[in-house]
Design an enzyme around this catalytic site. Structure first.
Site, PDB file in Angstrom:
ATOM      1  N   TYR A 124       0.853  -1.186   0.000  1.00 31.23           N
ATOM      2  CA  TYR A 124       0.000   0.000   0.000  1.00 31.23           C
ATOM      3  C   TYR A 124       0.887   1.235   0.000  1.00 31.23           C
ATOM      4  O   TYR A 124       1.834   1.328   0.787  1.00 31.23           O
ATOM      5  CB  TYR A 124      -0.899   0.003   1.241  1.00 31.23           C
ATOM      6  CG  TYR A 124      -1.845   1.183   1.307  1.00 31.23           C
ATOM      7  CD1 TYR A 124      -2.868   1.327   0.374  1.00 31.23           C
ATOM      8  CD2 TYR A 124      -1.710   2.149   2.305  1.00 31.23           C
ATOM      9  CE1 TYR A 124      -3.744   2.407   0.443  1.00 31.23           C
ATOM     10  CE2 TYR A 124      -2.588   3.230   2.385  1.00 31.23           C
ATOM     11  CZ  TYR A 124      -3.598   3.355   1.445  1.00 31.23           C
ATOM     12  OH  TYR A 124      -4.463   4.418   1.513  1.00 31.23           O
ATOM     13  N   ASP A 136       9.351   3.324   0.232  1.00 37.75           N
ATOM     14  CA  ASP A 136       8.212   3.915   0.917  1.00 37.75           C
ATOM     15  C   ASP A 136       8.328   3.540   2.386  1.00 37.75           C
ATOM     16  O   ASP A 136       7.938   2.456   2.812  1.00 37.75           O
ATOM     17  CB  ASP A 136       6.897   3.415   0.311  1.00 37.75           C
ATOM     18  CG  ASP A 136       5.687   4.031   1.012  1.00 37.75           C
ATOM     19  OD1 ASP A 136       5.882   4.783   1.999  1.00 37.75           O
ATOM     20  OD2 ASP A 136       4.554   3.756   0.577  1.00 37.75           O
ATOM     21  N   LYS A 181       3.659   8.948   9.245  1.00 36.75           N
ATOM     22  CA  LYS A 181       3.397   8.313  10.537  1.00 36.75           C
ATOM     23  C   LYS A 181       4.345   8.821  11.643  1.00 36.75           C
ATOM     24  O   LYS A 181       4.163   9.925  12.106  1.00 36.75           O
ATOM     25  CB  LYS A 181       3.385   6.799  10.363  1.00 36.75           C
ATOM     26  CG  LYS A 181       2.246   6.409   9.384  1.00 36.75           C
ATOM     27  CD  LYS A 181       1.955   4.962   9.215  1.00 36.75           C
ATOM     28  CE  LYS A 181       0.674   4.770   8.412  1.00 36.75           C
ATOM     29  NZ  LYS A 181       0.807   4.139   7.114  1.00 36.75           N
TER      30      LYS A 181
HETATM   31  C1  PLP Z   1       0.102   4.602   5.763  1.00 34.45           C
HETATM   32  C2  PLP Z   1       0.898   4.397   4.524  1.00 34.45           C
HETATM   33  C3  PLP Z   1       0.790   5.267   3.421  1.00 34.45           C
HETATM   34  C4  PLP Z   1      -0.253   6.337   3.335  1.00 34.45           C
HETATM   35  O1  PLP Z   1      -0.090   7.329   4.274  1.00 34.45           O
HETATM   36  P1  PLP Z   1      -1.353   8.288   4.612  1.00 34.45           P
HETATM   37  O2  PLP Z   1      -0.792   9.268   5.564  1.00 34.45           O
HETATM   38  O3  PLP Z   1      -2.401   7.378   5.174  1.00 34.45           O
HETATM   39  O4  PLP Z   1      -1.793   8.903   3.333  1.00 34.45           O
HETATM   40  C5  PLP Z   1       1.671   5.095   2.364  1.00 34.45           C
HETATM   41  N1  PLP Z   1       2.582   4.118   2.374  1.00 34.45           N
HETATM   42  C6  PLP Z   1       2.707   3.254   3.403  1.00 34.45           C
HETATM   43  C7  PLP Z   1       3.763   2.203   3.365  1.00 34.45           C
HETATM   44  C8  PLP Z   1       1.851   3.349   4.501  1.00 34.45           C
HETATM   45  O5  PLP Z   1       1.948   2.461   5.490  1.00 34.45           O
END
Ligand code: PLP
Length: 422
Positions: A138, A231, A259
């Protein structure tokens, strides 16, 4: 009327993000009133031990005093300016200092923005259209990433949400995590701008990279003139102070952070090699902007969070030990009741897979038993432990779990496993 029924009248699914509706486990989601360390107090007055941790954003626990104090101090001085502040520079300096591959960084408001911006930059820098992502990974909800992988077969993308034009995802190629061969065929075409990877997959449960996978991606990208994007929105500052790139010793070209970087407030970042990042406006032609980017409240929370990380060098070692303990105890309970299972962990990320023998590929984990997890989840909640409401989500450790609380939670989780298989 329950809070959830009230919410449903005015919000899609009663929530601001789909997973919060608890559809995968059934029942009405509990509402949070306040948090303290490892606990959330729910609207019905119960206190539960929290392993959602704001989906990984909270590293030190709820209402962590240094973050609360920093945000309070910042708020008093004004919540937003629209001209630069020194705190933004300090946060950028700290990110650059801690994160091995990041020389220049831009703040944004969400992980979704960070990954979408990184892809735009990679396409601009290489002049190529295609992007490789991995099935089960994701990267936020921007159009180019909303592609269903179908089965484990590598395939050209088909949008997994209405409203995403076929053309938008035609250049998104789906490979298999932990399978270098599935990437190589794509890169050989010479059309791939970037490979974007969660260096520890965290959105299909926690699936660590097998030996040589990340190094192999680095080598393949170098061979084919493709950029490697880590990511690290989830793994950043969660699996190590220097993130997954430090822990595994691999240097990506671009990195996305979110995060933990904002300590539970809405901010994220992307950064990388200076030569690439100078292509971003106004130094270069690649446009990307944000009214609230580098917001003072988020910046204060991020600085407090990263400072606390630097002040606690033993944190990730203690997370690793806690992960060993969780694996030992849950696996022995599963063995006891005759249930196969896998428990993975890297730093503050934990993967608990009930009923499977292996968890190294999307194929291994894509057929998890939802009913079994749902029974386990509800038994745990009944006992006072809040788990992520889906078998495909990582559990997150917080520093405040580590003193005694973890043992209490494990007692409850062991009973929940026994009840789930009964
Ligand atoms: C949570 C997450 C996202 C998206 O971040 P948001 O702040 O929810 O838009 C993208 N990449 C990874 C790996 C994630 O865990």
């Amino acid at each position: 009327m329950t809070p959830f029924k009230r919410a449903n009248r005015v919000m899609p699914g009663g929530v601001n993000s789909p997973v919060r509706a608890f559809r995968a486990v059934g029942g009405e989601p509990p509402f949070a009133v306040s948090g303290d360390g490892g606990f959330i107090t729910l609207a019905d007055g119960r206190e539960v031990v929290d392993f959602i941790a704001s989906w990984g954003a909270l590293l030190f626990g709820h209402a962590y005093q240094p973050i609360v104090d920093a945000v309070r101090r910042a708020a008093v001085d004004g919540t937003s300016f629209g001209i630069p502040t020194i705190a933004e520079v300090e946060l950028a300096e700290k990110i650059v200092e801690i994160t091995p591959s990041v020389e220049v960084v831009r703040m944004v408001n969400s992980g979704t923005e960070a990954t979408a911006s990184a892809i735009r930059l990679a396409r601009a820098a290489t002049g190529r259209p295609a992007v490789v992502k991995f099935a089960g990974s994701y990267h936020g909800h921007a159009d180019p990433f909303l592609v269903d992988a179908g089965s484990g077969l590598a395939t050209f993308g088909v949008p997994s949400s209405p409203g995403v034009p076929d053309g938008t995802v035609a250049d998104t190629l789906i490979a298999d995590y932990n399978d270098l061969a599935s990437v190589e065929t794509y890169l050989a075409t010479g059309t791939v701008a970037a490979v974007i990877v969660e260096p520890v997959a965290g959105n299909m449960g926690c699936v660590p990279p097998i030996d040589g996978f990340l190094a192999g991606l680095r080598r393949l990208c170098d061979e084919h003139g493709t950029l490697l994007i880590f990511d690290e929105v989830m793994t950043g500052f969660r699996v190590a102070a220097d993130s997954a790139q430090g822990r595994y010793g691999i240097t990506p070209d671009l990195t996305t952070l979110g995060k933990v970087v904002a300590g539970g407030t809405p901010a994220a970042a992307y950064g990388g090699r200076e030569s690439l990042m100078r292509m971003i406006a106004p130094d270069g032609p690649v446009y990307q902007a944000g009214t609230l980017a580098g917001n003072p409240l988020a910046t204060a929370a991020g600085l407090a969070s990263l400072t606390a990380i630097q002040d606690d060098p033993s944190l990730y070692g203690r997370f690793d030990e806690a992960g060993d303990k969780i694996a030992d105890r849950l696996l022995s309970t599963m063995a006891d009741v005759g249930l196969p299972g896998v428990v993975t962990h890297v730093g503050g990320m934990i993967g608990v897979f009930l009923g499977v023998e292996r968890a190294t590929t999307w194929n291994d984990v894509s057929g998890l038993d939802g009913d079994l997890y749902s029974r386990f989840f509800h038994a745990a909640l009944e006992g006072g432990v809040l788990l992520p409401p889906s078998p495909y989500e990582t559990w997150f450790l917080m520093e405040s779990h580590l003193d005694g609380l973890l043992d209490r939670a494990l007692d409850i989780l062991e009973r929940a496993i026994r009840e789930a298989v009964r």
